[in-house]
Each structure stands twice: as C-alpha cells, then as structure tokens.
Design a protein around this motif. Sequence first.
Motif, PDB file in Angstrom:
ATOM      1  N   LEU A  31       0.848  -1.178   0.000  1.00  0.00           N
ATOM      2  CA  LEU A  31       0.000   0.000   0.000  1.00  0.00           C
ATOM      3  C   LEU A  31       0.890   1.236   0.000  1.00  0.00           C
ATOM      4  O   LEU A  31       1.838   1.333   0.778  1.00  0.00           O
ATOM      5  CB  LEU A  31      -0.905  -0.028   1.235  1.00  0.00           C
ATOM      6  CG  LEU A  31      -2.106   0.879   1.259  1.00  0.00           C
ATOM      7  CD1 LEU A  31      -3.035   0.616   0.071  1.00  0.00           C
ATOM      8  CD2 LEU A  31      -2.881   0.676   2.555  1.00  0.00           C
ATOM      9  N   SER A  32       0.592   2.181  -0.885  1.00  0.00           N
ATOM     10  CA  SER A  32       1.451   3.360  -1.023  1.00  0.00           C
ATOM     11  C   SER A  32       1.055   4.520  -0.113  1.00  0.00           C
ATOM     12  O   SER A  32       1.734   5.551  -0.108  1.00  0.00           O
ATOM     13  CB  SER A  32       1.449   3.833  -2.480  1.00  0.00           C
ATOM     14  OG  SER A  32       0.142   4.213  -2.864  1.00  0.00           O
ATOM     15  N   LYS A  33      -0.034   4.386   0.602  1.00  0.00           N
ATOM     16  CA  LYS A  33      -0.457   5.436   1.534  1.00  0.00           C
ATOM     17  C   LYS A  33      -1.134   4.767   2.720  1.00  0.00           C
ATOM     18  O   LYS A  33      -1.499   3.593   2.661  1.00  0.00           O
ATOM     19  CB  LYS A  33      -1.391   6.424   0.849  1.00  0.00           C
ATOM     20  CG  LYS A  33      -2.643   5.821   0.251  1.00  0.00           C
ATOM     21  CD  LYS A  33      -3.419   6.899  -0.491  1.00  0.00           C
ATOM     22  CE  LYS A  33      -4.480   6.322  -1.371  1.00  0.00           C
ATOM     23  NZ  LYS A  33      -5.157   7.353  -2.143  1.00  0.00           N
ATOM     24  N   LEU A  35      -3.841   3.372   5.204  1.00  0.00           N
ATOM     25  CA  LEU A  35      -5.183   2.835   4.969  1.00  0.00           C
ATOM     26  C   LEU A  35      -6.254   3.874   5.295  1.00  0.00           C
ATOM     27  O   LEU A  35      -7.290   3.933   4.633  1.00  0.00           O
ATOM     28  CB  LEU A  35      -5.375   1.570   5.818  1.00  0.00           C
ATOM     29  CG  LEU A  35      -6.545   0.674   5.495  1.00  0.00           C
ATOM     30  CD1 LEU A  35      -6.560   0.257   4.028  1.00  0.00           C
ATOM     31  CD2 LEU A  35      -6.540  -0.552   6.388  1.00  0.00           C
ATOM     32  N   GLU A  37      -6.311   6.760   4.481  1.00  0.00           N
ATOM     33  CA  GLU A  37      -6.449   7.667   3.338  1.00  0.00           C
ATOM     34  C   GLU A  37      -6.871   6.930   2.076  1.00  0.00           C
ATOM     35  O   GLU A  37      -7.012   7.538   1.018  1.00  0.00           O
ATOM     36  CB  GLU A  37      -5.117   8.379   3.083  1.00  0.00           C
ATOM     37  CG  GLU A  37      -4.662   9.264   4.222  1.00  0.00           C
ATOM     38  CD  GLU A  37      -3.272   9.828   3.994  1.00  0.00           C
ATOM     39  OE1 GLU A  37      -2.769   9.770   2.853  1.00  0.00           O
ATOM     40  OE2 GLU A  37      -2.682  10.324   4.971  1.00  0.00           O
ATOM     41  N   ALA A  38      -7.069   5.640   2.164  1.00  0.00           N
ATOM     42  CA  ALA A  38      -7.332   4.814   0.982  1.00  0.00           C
ATOM     43  C   ALA A  38      -8.820   4.641   0.705  1.00  0.00           C
ATOM     44  O   ALA A  38      -9.633   4.588   1.627  1.00  0.00           O
ATOM     45  CB  ALA A  38      -6.678   3.443   1.164  1.00  0.00           C
ATOM     46  N   ARG A  39      -9.153   4.542  -0.562  1.00  0.00           N
ATOM     47  CA  ARG A  39     -10.504   4.146  -0.988  1.00  0.00           C
ATOM     48  C   ARG A  39     -10.446   2.627  -1.133  1.00  0.00           C
ATOM     49  O   ARG A  39      -9.589   2.087  -1.830  1.00  0.00           O
ATOM     50  CB  ARG A  39     -10.860   4.787  -2.319  1.00  0.00           C
ATOM     51  CG  ARG A  39     -12.242   4.363  -2.803  1.00  0.00           C
ATOM     52  CD  ARG A  39     -12.569   4.970  -4.140  1.00  0.00           C
ATOM     53  NE  ARG A  39     -12.750   6.398  -3.995  1.00  0.00           N
ATOM     54  CZ  ARG A  39     -12.914   7.225  -5.009  1.00  0.00           C
ATOM     55  NH1 ARG A  39     -12.893   6.772  -6.241  1.00  0.00           N
ATOM     56  NH2 ARG A  39     -13.080   8.510  -4.808  1.00  0.00           N
ATOM     57  N   VAL A  40     -11.387   1.934  -0.501  1.00  0.00           N
ATOM     58  CA  VAL A  40     -11.351   0.472  -0.454  1.00  0.00           C
ATOM     59  C   VAL A  40     -12.562  -0.127  -1.167  1.00  0.00           C
ATOM     60  O   VAL A  40     -13.697   0.270  -0.913  1.00  0.00           O
ATOM     61  CB  VAL A  40     -11.315  -0.030   1.019  1.00  0.00           C
ATOM     62  CG1 VAL A  40     -11.286  -1.549   1.075  1.00  0.00           C
ATOM     63  CG2 VAL A  40     -10.118   0.572   1.753  1.00  0.00           C
ATOM     64  N   GLU A 110     -15.097   2.928   7.669  1.00  0.00           N
ATOM     65  CA  GLU A 110     -15.063   4.291   7.147  1.00  0.00           C
ATOM     66  C   GLU A 110     -15.536   5.280   8.214  1.00  0.00           C
ATOM     67  O   GLU A 110     -14.901   6.316   8.448  1.00  0.00           O
ATOM     68  CB  GLU A 110     -15.942   4.394   5.897  1.00  0.00           C
ATOM     69  CG  GLU A 110     -15.969   5.796   5.292  1.00  0.00           C
ATOM     70  CD  GLU A 110     -16.927   5.878   4.122  1.00  0.00           C
ATOM     71  OE1 GLU A 110     -16.496   6.353   3.064  1.00  0.00           O
ATOM     72  OE2 GLU A 110     -18.113   5.483   4.275  1.00  0.00           O
ATOM     73  N   ILE A 115     -10.490   3.539   7.462  1.00  0.00           N
ATOM     74  CA  ILE A 115     -10.207   3.609   6.030  1.00  0.00           C
ATOM     75  C   ILE A 115     -10.651   4.990   5.556  1.00  0.00           C
ATOM     76  O   ILE A 115     -11.495   5.629   6.183  1.00  0.00           O
ATOM     77  CB  ILE A 115     -10.908   2.505   5.211  1.00  0.00           C
ATOM     78  CG1 ILE A 115     -12.429   2.659   5.258  1.00  0.00           C
ATOM     79  CG2 ILE A 115     -10.473   1.122   5.679  1.00  0.00           C
ATOM     80  CD1 ILE A 115     -13.174   1.774   4.273  1.00  0.00           C
ATOM     81  N   GLY A 116     -10.102   5.420   4.432  1.00  0.00           N
ATOM     82  CA  GLY A 116     -10.457   6.734   3.932  1.00  0.00           C
ATOM     83  C   GLY A 116     -11.869   6.798   3.405  1.00  0.00           C
ATOM     84  O   GLY A 116     -12.633   7.712   3.744  1.00  0.00           O
TER      85      GLY A 116
END
Length: 143
Positions: A31-33, A35, A37-40, A110, A115-116
Amino acid sequence: MGSLDEFDWKTRAFLRAYPFRRLDPVPWTPLSKPLAEARVALVTTAGLVAPGQPDFDEDVRGGDYSYRVIERDTDLSTLRESHRSETYDHSGIRADANLALPLDRLHELEEAGRIGQVAPRHLSFMGSITAPGRLRKRTVPEA
C-alpha cells in the motif's frame, strides 16, 4: 476445518484430481499510503447478484466468467447468491451476505476513520471457475 470425507464420492474424486493452480510467488504490491487515506473496494467470488441483475449462468462450460457490480449503498439483504458450487454450505451467506461481501463492516471502518472511503462500486464474480482463461484474459482487465 472440513474434511474430504464430508463429500460424496463423486465430489471427493473431482477434488483429488482437480489441477489447482498455484501462484508462486504471490503477486503483491505494498500500500502506497495509509489505509486511513485509501478508498477500499471489495471483490467476492460468492456469486452475489443485486436486484435486477441476472444470476450467474450455471451452464457456462468451465464456469461463468462474467461479473456483477455491487453499488456502495446496496442493502446486502437484497443480494441473491447464485453460486453453482455444491461443495460448501451456502446457508451462512444466504443468512448474512456480509460473510462473503463485508460491506456493512467496511462502512463501519469508514465511519471510524480506519479507512479513507468506501469505494462506489464492488465486484462479484462466480467462484469455481474450472477454466479461468477467459476470466483472466477478458473479464479481469475489463473489471
């Protein structure tokens, strides 16, 4: 964990002879950012379909390689399971689709800021694809 002894002789013979495919090494991208900040998005192979969508086709030789889009705000109690496999107990998923597509839990993550964002769409495939070539070559790139 289950045992092959739980199945009839025909299913046991099939499972013993089936040429399961292995990936080695398993492809993995870190993962590059964070979790948070991530859209899942979720992907299931339980053969779930939303109201108005056609069931997966049990008659496709080698398995139905199509997919269904499950929208973010779908009420999981409205999903139907149309999975062709007879080698597991379907009653749990029919009682609570969160077992195969934990969308309600994802919304909770969320809301808690873990999670983002929950993605707007999730994907449902048929499992038990015994001839995955069309799935890999056609369906996966499209999905």
